[in-house]
Scaffold this motif. Structure first.
Motif, PDB file in Angstrom:
ATOM      1  N   LEU A 195       4.973   6.173  -0.231  1.00  0.00           N
ATOM      2  CA  LEU A 195       3.871   7.027  -0.673  1.00  0.00           C
ATOM      3  C   LEU A 195       3.022   6.254  -1.664  1.00  0.00           C
ATOM      4  CD1 LEU A 195       5.563  10.506  -1.312  1.00  0.00           C
ATOM      5  CD2 LEU A 195       3.917   9.968   0.488  1.00  0.00           C
ATOM      6  N   SER A 196       1.711   6.483  -1.636  1.00  0.00           N
ATOM      7  CA  SER A 196       0.823   5.860  -2.612  1.00  0.00           C
ATOM      8  C   SER A 196      -0.214   6.876  -3.072  1.00  0.00           C
ATOM      9  CB  SER A 196       0.141   4.626  -2.027  1.00  0.00           C
ATOM     10  OG  SER A 196      -0.678   4.984  -0.929  1.00  0.00           O
ATOM     11  N   GLN A 197      -0.540   6.821  -4.356  1.00  0.00           N
ATOM     12  CA  GLN A 197      -1.473   7.754  -4.977  1.00  0.00           C
ATOM     13  C   GLN A 197      -2.566   6.979  -5.694  1.00  0.00           C
ATOM     14  OE1 GLN A 197      -1.420  11.590  -5.579  1.00  0.00           O
ATOM     15  NE2 GLN A 197      -3.489  10.721  -5.751  1.00  0.00           N
ATOM     16  N   ASP A 198      -3.831   7.207  -5.273  1.00  0.00           N
ATOM     17  CA  ASP A 198      -4.974   6.578  -5.926  1.00  0.00           C
ATOM     18  C   ASP A 198      -5.468   7.451  -7.075  1.00  0.00           C
ATOM     19  OD1 ASP A 198      -4.912   4.473  -4.202  1.00  0.00           O
ATOM     20  OD2 ASP A 198      -6.610   5.121  -2.979  1.00  0.00           O
ATOM     21  N   LEU A 199      -5.909   6.812  -8.140  1.00  0.00           N
ATOM     22  CA  LEU A 199      -6.537   7.476  -9.271  1.00  0.00           C
ATOM     23  C   LEU A 199      -7.785   6.694  -9.666  1.00  0.00           C
ATOM     24  CD1 LEU A 199      -3.366   8.212 -11.469  1.00  0.00           C
ATOM     25  CD2 LEU A 199      -4.563   9.810  -9.955  1.00  0.00           C
ATOM     26  N   MET A 200      -8.704   7.356 -10.336  1.00  0.00           N
ATOM     27  CA  MET A 200      -9.910   6.700 -10.837  1.00  0.00           C
ATOM     28  C   MET A 200     -10.646   5.978  -9.713  1.00  0.00           C
ATOM     29  SD  MET A 200      -8.369   5.180 -14.417  1.00  0.00           S
ATOM     30  CE  MET A 200      -9.971   4.466 -14.884  1.00  0.00           C
ATOM     31  N   SER A 201     -10.856   6.685  -8.610  1.00  0.00           N
ATOM     32  CA  SER A 201     -11.589   6.151  -7.454  1.00  0.00           C
ATOM     33  C   SER A 201     -10.956   4.883  -6.907  1.00  0.00           C
ATOM     34  CB  SER A 201     -13.053   5.889  -7.829  1.00  0.00           C
ATOM     35  OG  SER A 201     -13.698   7.070  -8.245  1.00  0.00           O
ATOM     36  N   GLY A 202      -9.644   4.805  -6.953  1.00  0.00           N
ATOM     37  CA  GLY A 202      -8.936   3.673  -6.397  1.00  0.00           C
ATOM     38  C   GLY A 202      -8.731   2.520  -7.345  1.00  0.00           C
ATOM     39  N   ARG A 203      -9.191   2.646  -8.579  1.00  0.00           N
ATOM     40  CA  ARG A 203      -8.998   1.555  -9.538  1.00  0.00           C
ATOM     41  C   ARG A 203      -7.549   1.466  -9.998  1.00  0.00           C
ATOM     42  NH1 ARG A 203     -12.829   2.179 -14.354  1.00  0.00           N
ATOM     43  NH2 ARG A 203     -11.601   0.346 -15.012  1.00  0.00           N
ATOM     44  N   VAL A 204      -6.802   2.561  -9.879  1.00  0.00           N
ATOM     45  CA  VAL A 204      -5.382   2.577 -10.209  1.00  0.00           C
ATOM     46  C   VAL A 204      -4.636   3.194  -9.034  1.00  0.00           C
ATOM     47  CG1 VAL A 204      -3.587   3.428 -11.762  1.00  0.00           C
ATOM     48  CG2 VAL A 204      -5.823   2.752 -12.689  1.00  0.00           C
ATOM     49  N   THR A 205      -3.579   2.538  -8.576  1.00  0.00           N
ATOM     50  CA  THR A 205      -2.766   3.049  -7.471  1.00  0.00           C
ATOM     51  C   THR A 205      -1.298   2.976  -7.847  1.00  0.00           C
ATOM     52  OG1 THR A 205      -4.367   2.312  -5.795  1.00  0.00           O
ATOM     53  CG2 THR A 205      -2.128   2.753  -5.054  1.00  0.00           C
ATOM     54  N   PHE A 206      -0.621   4.110  -7.749  1.00  0.00           N
ATOM     55  CA  PHE A 206       0.819   4.163  -7.924  1.00  0.00           C
ATOM     56  C   PHE A 206       1.453   4.250  -6.533  1.00  0.00           C
ATOM     57  CE2 PHE A 206      -0.757   5.778 -11.952  1.00  0.00           C
ATOM     58  CZ  PHE A 206       0.046   5.104 -12.866  1.00  0.00           C
ATOM     59  N   ALA A 207       2.568   3.544  -6.341  1.00  0.00           N
ATOM     60  CA  ALA A 207       3.217   3.529  -5.033  1.00  0.00           C
ATOM     61  C   ALA A 207       4.724   3.480  -5.198  1.00  0.00           C
ATOM     62  CB  ALA A 207       2.743   2.338  -4.199  1.00  0.00           C
ATOM     63  N   GLY A 208       5.421   4.035  -4.217  1.00  0.00           N
ATOM     64  CA  GLY A 208       6.871   3.992  -4.200  1.00  0.00           C
ATOM     65  C   GLY A 208       7.369   3.912  -2.771  1.00  0.00           C
ATOM     66  N   SER A 209       8.553   3.352  -2.575  1.00  0.00           N
ATOM     67  CA  SER A 209       9.090   3.219  -1.229  1.00  0.00           C
ATOM     68  C   SER A 209      10.614   3.312  -1.256  1.00  0.00           C
ATOM     69  CB  SER A 209       8.673   1.883  -0.590  1.00  0.00           C
ATOM     70  OG  SER A 209       9.271   0.794  -1.258  1.00  0.00           O
ATOM     71  N   LEU A 210      11.166   3.775  -0.137  1.00  0.00           N
ATOM     72  CA  LEU A 210      12.607   3.787   0.124  1.00  0.00           C
ATOM     73  C   LEU A 210      12.841   3.048   1.435  1.00  0.00           C
ATOM     74  CD1 LEU A 210      13.397   7.556  -0.618  1.00  0.00           C
ATOM     75  CD2 LEU A 210      13.911   5.615  -2.102  1.00  0.00           C
ATOM     76  N   GLU A 211      13.884   2.235   1.485  1.00  0.00           N
ATOM     77  CA  GLU A 211      14.121   1.450   2.696  1.00  0.00           C
ATOM     78  C   GLU A 211      15.610   1.193   2.879  1.00  0.00           C
ATOM     79  OE1 GLU A 211      11.972  -2.356   4.697  1.00  0.00           O
ATOM     80  OE2 GLU A 211      12.965  -2.749   2.783  1.00  0.00           O
ATOM     81  N   ARG A 212      16.047   1.243   4.128  1.00  0.00           N
ATOM     82  CA  ARG A 212      17.405   0.817   4.484  1.00  0.00           C
ATOM     83  C   ARG A 212      17.299  -0.407   5.386  1.00  0.00           C
ATOM     84  NH1 ARG A 212      22.954   3.735   6.251  1.00  0.00           N
ATOM     85  NH2 ARG A 212      22.995   3.839   3.986  1.00  0.00           N
ATOM     86  N   GLU A 213      17.979  -1.476   4.960  1.00  0.00           N
ATOM     87  CA  GLU A 213      18.042  -2.714   5.725  1.00  0.00           C
ATOM     88  C   GLU A 213      19.461  -2.889   6.253  1.00  0.00           C
ATOM     89  OE1 GLU A 213      16.129  -6.535   4.306  1.00  0.00           O
ATOM     90  OE2 GLU A 213      18.248  -7.002   3.984  1.00  0.00           O
ATOM     91  N   SER A 214      19.607  -2.982   7.564  1.00  0.00           N
ATOM     92  CA  SER A 214      20.930  -3.085   8.191  1.00  0.00           C
ATOM     93  C   SER A 214      21.041  -4.403   8.943  1.00  0.00           C
ATOM     94  CB  SER A 214      21.165  -1.922   9.159  1.00  0.00           C
ATOM     95  OG  SER A 214      21.047  -0.677   8.487  1.00  0.00           O
TER      96      SER A 214
END
Length: 381
Positions: A195-214
């Motif tokens: 998931l990613s969230q833009d703020l301030m017209s895209g000047r700041v972006t917060f992002a997070g991820s979950l992943e399983r590697e097998s």
């Protein structure tokens, strides 16, 4: 017979220390970063519903299978089988990647993106280490706001074959009553959500991820099958409204659970090679436009620690051990035409082992260094 098996198992454990560490730290160029998860911000600017991207390049790697210093010294004295199935420590490779992106709007102002991708690395001389990777990704705009857009992404990636080197097969050696070496090879799957969230017209972006590697190893080493659950959070920001650099910061954490302590051959106890890992990555990007020049500089530095979890004090290579990995990458992209770019990339990876208790293990058997340089041409249609 029992004494002979015990001595063979212990001797093999010593010899395998560096190889097992490498098997679980193979380079994985496909793990999503903040930049990958937030690629939708760039995709949104490209209104074509169908986009092809093709990249071809040449890369030099001075340590193709990440040999330790001890292995490098041994290779200089006794290259070739049965200990080494590659002919050269360093080699040139032809690299390639292609992707097809389909974009559409399933709802008003909410773009959906489906991307199919594939890549390969083909060595000039060390053909044993060739690999390919295939993937599919789905991106979806959830909140189509100009100032605080929210997007999600899912992905699946598959490596059918990855070669790590030759190691002693303890089970086969005990059965044969002499040392037997086999190729350490695995297939890998990655399944992730971001998931990613833009703020301030895209000047700041917060992002997070979950992943399983097998990883699934060949029939010679079923005890090494494992999965790695990992997550990351990060932020990218542009301090200046116009121009100026983009700064990034990412924290990653995960744990690799290997099938240690599995009894396969009578009298042989498979070792626990699980470890926890966490890392911090900083990045900087700077674009420029001057006359006919249009390009961008990307630089990053990753500090990662991998702490082995075995409680077996007789596993002298992993008990109380932490691997400190440091990776620096610099990439310069320069536009040639409206549809093509040239990309020059340099990276350097080092790995050093440290022990919480007094250890007689020589650093040369655990530490390695790897440096790569690549020039590639990318085209879009």
């Amino acid at each position: 017979m029992t004494i002979r098996r015990a001595l063979l198992a212990f001797q093999t454990a010593l010899l395998l220390g560096a190889s097992v560490a490498h098997a679980q730290t193979a380079p994985n160029p496909f793990t999503p970063t903040v930049e990958a998860v937030t690629a939708k911000s760039r995709a949104r600017r490209e209104r074509s519903p169908l986009t092809w991207t093709v990249t071809l390049g040449r890369e030099h790697d001075d340590n193709v299978i990440q040999m330790t210093r001890a292995s490098l010294n041994l290779f200089a004295i006794r290259p070739g089988p049965p200990r080494f199935l590659i002919g050269h420590v360093g080699d040139w490779a032809t690299t390639g990647a292609a992707s097809l992106r389909l974009s559409t709007q399933v709802a008003q102002r909410r773009e959906s993106r489906l991307t199919f991708s594939g890549s390969f690395q083909h060595w000039d001389r060390d053909r044993k280490a060739d690999w390919q990777q295939y993937g599919i990704a789905l991106g979806q705009d959830l909140i189509p706001s100009k100032h605080h857009a929210l997007s999600g992404q899912m992905w699946f990636k598959h490596i059918p074959y990855y070669y790590l080197g030759e190691i002693t097969d303890v089970d086969a050696s005990v059965a044969a009553l002499h040392r037997v070496r086999n190729s350490l090879i695995y297939a890998q799957n990655n399944l992730g959500l971001g998931l990613s969230q833009d703020l301030m017209s895209g000047r700041v972006t917060f992002a997070g991820s979950l992943e399983r590697e097998s990883r699934t190893y060949t029939a010679n080493f079923p005890e090494r099958d494992n999965h790695n659950d990992q997550w990351s959070v990060g932020v990218q920001m542009r301090p200046l409204r116009r121009g100026g650099p983009t700064l990034g910061f990412t924290f990653q954490k995960g744990d690799l659970n290997a099938r240690g302590d599995v009894f396969d051959t009578l009298g042989v106890r498979d070792q626990d090679i699980s470890y926890d890992h966490h890392g911090v990555e900083g990045s900087l990007s700077q674009s420029w436009a001057s006359g006919a020049l249009r390009g961008r500089l990307d630089a990053s530095y990753l500090r990662e620690d991998r702490r082995y979890l075995t409680t077996d004090v007789f596993d002298v290579y992993r008990y109380s051990r932490t691997n400190h990995r440091r990776e620096a990458t610099v990439r310069v992209t320069e536009r040639l035409t409206r549809q093509s770019d040239v990309i020059v990339t340099w990276s350097r990876l080092t790995s050093e082992a440290h022990y919480d208790v007094v250890s007689l293990i020589e650093p040369s058997t655990t530490d390695f260094r790897q440096e790569k340089f690549e020039v590639a041409l990318r085209s879009r249609w």
